[in-house]
Design a protein around this motif. Structure first.
Motif, PDB file in Angstrom:
ATOM      1  N   THR A  88      -4.293   0.511   1.916  1.00 56.83           N
ATOM      2  CA  THR A  88      -3.039   0.886   1.265  1.00 56.83           C
ATOM      3  C   THR A  88      -2.155  -0.344   1.053  1.00 56.83           C
ATOM      4  O   THR A  88      -1.619  -0.561  -0.034  1.00 56.83           O
ATOM      5  CB  THR A  88      -2.288   1.936   2.112  1.00 56.83           C
ATOM      6  OG1 THR A  88      -3.093   3.114   2.190  1.00 56.83           O
ATOM      7  CG2 THR A  88      -0.949   2.274   1.509  1.00 56.83           C
ATOM      8  N   GLU A 132       1.069  10.317  -0.841  1.00 61.06           N
ATOM      9  CA  GLU A 132       1.959   9.388  -1.543  1.00 61.06           C
ATOM     10  C   GLU A 132       3.121   8.991  -0.633  1.00 61.06           C
ATOM     11  O   GLU A 132       3.460   7.815  -0.524  1.00 61.06           O
ATOM     12  CB  GLU A 132       2.475   9.993  -2.845  1.00 61.06           C
ATOM     13  CG  GLU A 132       3.340   9.021  -3.632  1.00 61.06           C
ATOM     14  CD  GLU A 132       3.741   9.542  -4.992  1.00 61.06           C
ATOM     15  OE1 GLU A 132       4.682   8.979  -5.562  1.00 61.06           O
ATOM     16  OE2 GLU A 132       3.124  10.498  -5.496  1.00 61.06           O
ATOM     17  N   ALA A 133       3.712   9.957   0.041  1.00 57.09           N
ATOM     18  CA  ALA A 133       4.811   9.666   0.974  1.00 57.09           C
ATOM     19  C   ALA A 133       4.318   8.810   2.138  1.00 57.09           C
ATOM     20  O   ALA A 133       5.029   7.897   2.591  1.00 57.09           O
ATOM     21  CB  ALA A 133       5.422  10.957   1.475  1.00 57.09           C
ATOM     22  N   ARG A 172       1.836   6.629   2.059  1.00 59.65           N
ATOM     23  CA  ARG A 172       1.628   5.266   1.560  1.00 59.65           C
ATOM     24  C   ARG A 172       2.959   4.515   1.482  1.00 59.65           C
ATOM     25  O   ARG A 172       3.061   3.367   1.901  1.00 59.65           O
ATOM     26  CB  ARG A 172       0.942   5.298   0.196  1.00 59.65           C
ATOM     27  CG  ARG A 172      -0.526   5.669   0.268  1.00 59.65           C
ATOM     28  CD  ARG A 172      -1.231   5.480  -1.066  1.00 59.65           C
ATOM     29  NE  ARG A 172      -0.804   6.453  -2.054  1.00 59.65           N
ATOM     30  CZ  ARG A 172      -1.391   7.631  -2.241  1.00 59.65           C
ATOM     31  NH1 ARG A 172      -2.415   7.981  -1.505  1.00 59.65           N
ATOM     32  NH2 ARG A 172      -0.952   8.451  -3.168  1.00 59.65           N
ATOM     33  N   ARG A 173       3.991   5.187   0.961  1.00 62.03           N
ATOM     34  CA  ARG A 173       5.308   4.558   0.863  1.00 62.03           C
ATOM     35  C   ARG A 173       5.864   4.213   2.243  1.00 62.03           C
ATOM     36  O   ARG A 173       6.421   3.138   2.456  1.00 62.03           O
ATOM     37  CB  ARG A 173       6.278   5.464   0.105  1.00 62.03           C
ATOM     38  CG  ARG A 173       5.938   5.607  -1.350  1.00 62.03           C
ATOM     39  CD  ARG A 173       6.972   6.417  -2.111  1.00 62.03           C
ATOM     40  NE  ARG A 173       6.537   6.698  -3.458  1.00 62.03           N
ATOM     41  CZ  ARG A 173       6.527   5.812  -4.453  1.00 62.03           C
ATOM     42  NH1 ARG A 173       6.941   4.600  -4.241  1.00 62.03           N
ATOM     43  NH2 ARG A 173       6.101   6.158  -5.652  1.00 62.03           N
ATOM     44  N   ARG A 174       5.704   5.120   3.189  1.00 62.65           N
ATOM     45  CA  ARG A 174       6.213   4.883   4.544  1.00 62.65           C
ATOM     46  C   ARG A 174       5.446   3.756   5.220  1.00 62.65           C
ATOM     47  O   ARG A 174       6.038   2.954   5.951  1.00 62.65           O
ATOM     48  CB  ARG A 174       6.112   6.177   5.360  1.00 62.65           C
ATOM     49  CG  ARG A 174       6.830   6.105   6.659  1.00 62.65           C
ATOM     50  CD  ARG A 174       8.339   6.027   6.462  1.00 62.65           C
ATOM     51  NE  ARG A 174       8.978   5.978   7.755  1.00 62.65           N
ATOM     52  CZ  ARG A 174       9.912   5.103   8.099  1.00 62.65           C
ATOM     53  NH1 ARG A 174      10.367   4.250   7.230  1.00 62.65           N
ATOM     54  NH2 ARG A 174      10.406   5.099   9.305  1.00 62.65           N
ATOM     55  N   TYR A 200      -1.082  -2.257  -2.467  1.00 58.35           N
ATOM     56  CA  TYR A 200       0.337  -2.470  -2.764  1.00 58.35           C
ATOM     57  C   TYR A 200       0.599  -3.940  -3.104  1.00 58.35           C
ATOM     58  O   TYR A 200       1.327  -4.239  -4.044  1.00 58.35           O
ATOM     59  CB  TYR A 200       1.195  -2.028  -1.583  1.00 58.35           C
ATOM     60  CG  TYR A 200       2.655  -2.334  -1.784  1.00 58.35           C
ATOM     61  CD1 TYR A 200       3.420  -1.596  -2.672  1.00 58.35           C
ATOM     62  CD2 TYR A 200       3.272  -3.357  -1.087  1.00 58.35           C
ATOM     63  CE1 TYR A 200       4.758  -1.864  -2.870  1.00 58.35           C
ATOM     64  CE2 TYR A 200       4.610  -3.641  -1.266  1.00 58.35           C
ATOM     65  CZ  TYR A 200       5.352  -2.894  -2.160  1.00 58.35           C
ATOM     66  OH  TYR A 200       6.668  -3.176  -2.349  1.00 58.35           O
ATOM     67  N   ALA A 253       4.267  -1.194  -6.702  1.00 59.36           N
ATOM     68  CA  ALA A 253       4.655   0.189  -6.406  1.00 59.36           C
ATOM     69  C   ALA A 253       3.776   1.218  -7.118  1.00 59.36           C
ATOM     70  O   ALA A 253       3.654   2.352  -6.649  1.00 59.36           O
ATOM     71  CB  ALA A 253       6.117   0.402  -6.777  1.00 59.36           C
ATOM     72  N   GLU A 283       6.918   0.562   3.933  1.00 52.94           N
ATOM     73  CA  GLU A 283       8.249   0.337   4.517  1.00 52.94           C
ATOM     74  C   GLU A 283       8.143  -0.196   5.947  1.00 52.94           C
ATOM     75  O   GLU A 283       8.834  -1.153   6.306  1.00 52.94           O
ATOM     76  CB  GLU A 283       9.048   1.639   4.530  1.00 52.94           C
ATOM     77  CG  GLU A 283       9.491   2.115   3.172  1.00 52.94           C
ATOM     78  CD  GLU A 283      10.102   3.517   3.219  1.00 52.94           C
ATOM     79  OE1 GLU A 283      10.246   4.084   4.337  1.00 52.94           O
ATOM     80  OE2 GLU A 283      10.428   4.036   2.146  1.00 52.94           O
ATOM     81  N   LEU A 285       1.124   3.030  -5.075  1.00 55.27           N
ATOM     82  CA  LEU A 285       1.511   4.032  -4.086  1.00 55.27           C
ATOM     83  C   LEU A 285       1.559   5.444  -4.655  1.00 55.27           C
ATOM     84  O   LEU A 285       1.567   6.414  -3.908  1.00 55.27           O
ATOM     85  CB  LEU A 285       2.883   3.686  -3.494  1.00 55.27           C
ATOM     86  CG  LEU A 285       2.992   2.304  -2.860  1.00 55.27           C
ATOM     87  CD1 LEU A 285       4.397   2.080  -2.361  1.00 55.27           C
ATOM     88  CD2 LEU A 285       1.984   2.143  -1.744  1.00 55.27           C
ATOM     89  N   GLN A 286       1.580   5.556  -5.962  1.00 53.71           N
ATOM     90  CA  GLN A 286       1.674   6.867  -6.586  1.00 53.71           C
ATOM     91  C   GLN A 286       0.364   7.628  -6.447  1.00 53.71           C
ATOM     92  O   GLN A 286      -0.708   7.033  -6.353  1.00 53.71           O
ATOM     93  CB  GLN A 286       2.030   6.736  -8.067  1.00 53.71           C
ATOM     94  CG  GLN A 286       3.410   6.184  -8.289  1.00 53.71           C
ATOM     95  CD  GLN A 286       3.709   6.025  -9.765  1.00 53.71           C
ATOM     96  OE1 GLN A 286       2.841   6.163 -10.607  1.00 53.71           O
ATOM     97  NE2 GLN A 286       4.957   5.711 -10.065  1.00 53.71           N
TER      98      GLN A 286
END
Length: 70
Positions: free
Chosen positions: A43, A10-11, A13-15, A47, A52, A18, A55-56
């Motif tokens: 990914t 999860e982290a 995917r978020r990164r 998104y 969002a 970003e 991404l979870q």
């Protein structure tokens, strides 16, 4: 390819999102984290389509556990 725990994705995917929004190319993101470029591409596509929520950490697929908590 790097090995990550399931809980780390999860982290990641978020990164990835970003860095992509900061102008990084997919191949550079994949190389920086030891991922494959298709993983980064999927990914980012999820998104763009789902926002969002994509991404979870989702429900795990596969067979249910055979061992009970007892």
């Amino acid at each position: 390819m790097a090995r990550y725990k399931q809980s780390d994705y999860e982290a990641l995917r978020r990164r990835c999102v970003e860095l992509h929004e900061a102008g990084w190319r997919q191949a550079a993101i994949a190389q920086a984290f030891g991922l494959t470029q298709p993983w980064v591409s999927r990914t980012l596509k999820k998104y763009q389509q789902q926002g969002a929520m994509a991404l979870q950490e989702g429900k795990r697929t596969g067979a249910p556990a055979r061992l009970s908590s007892e």
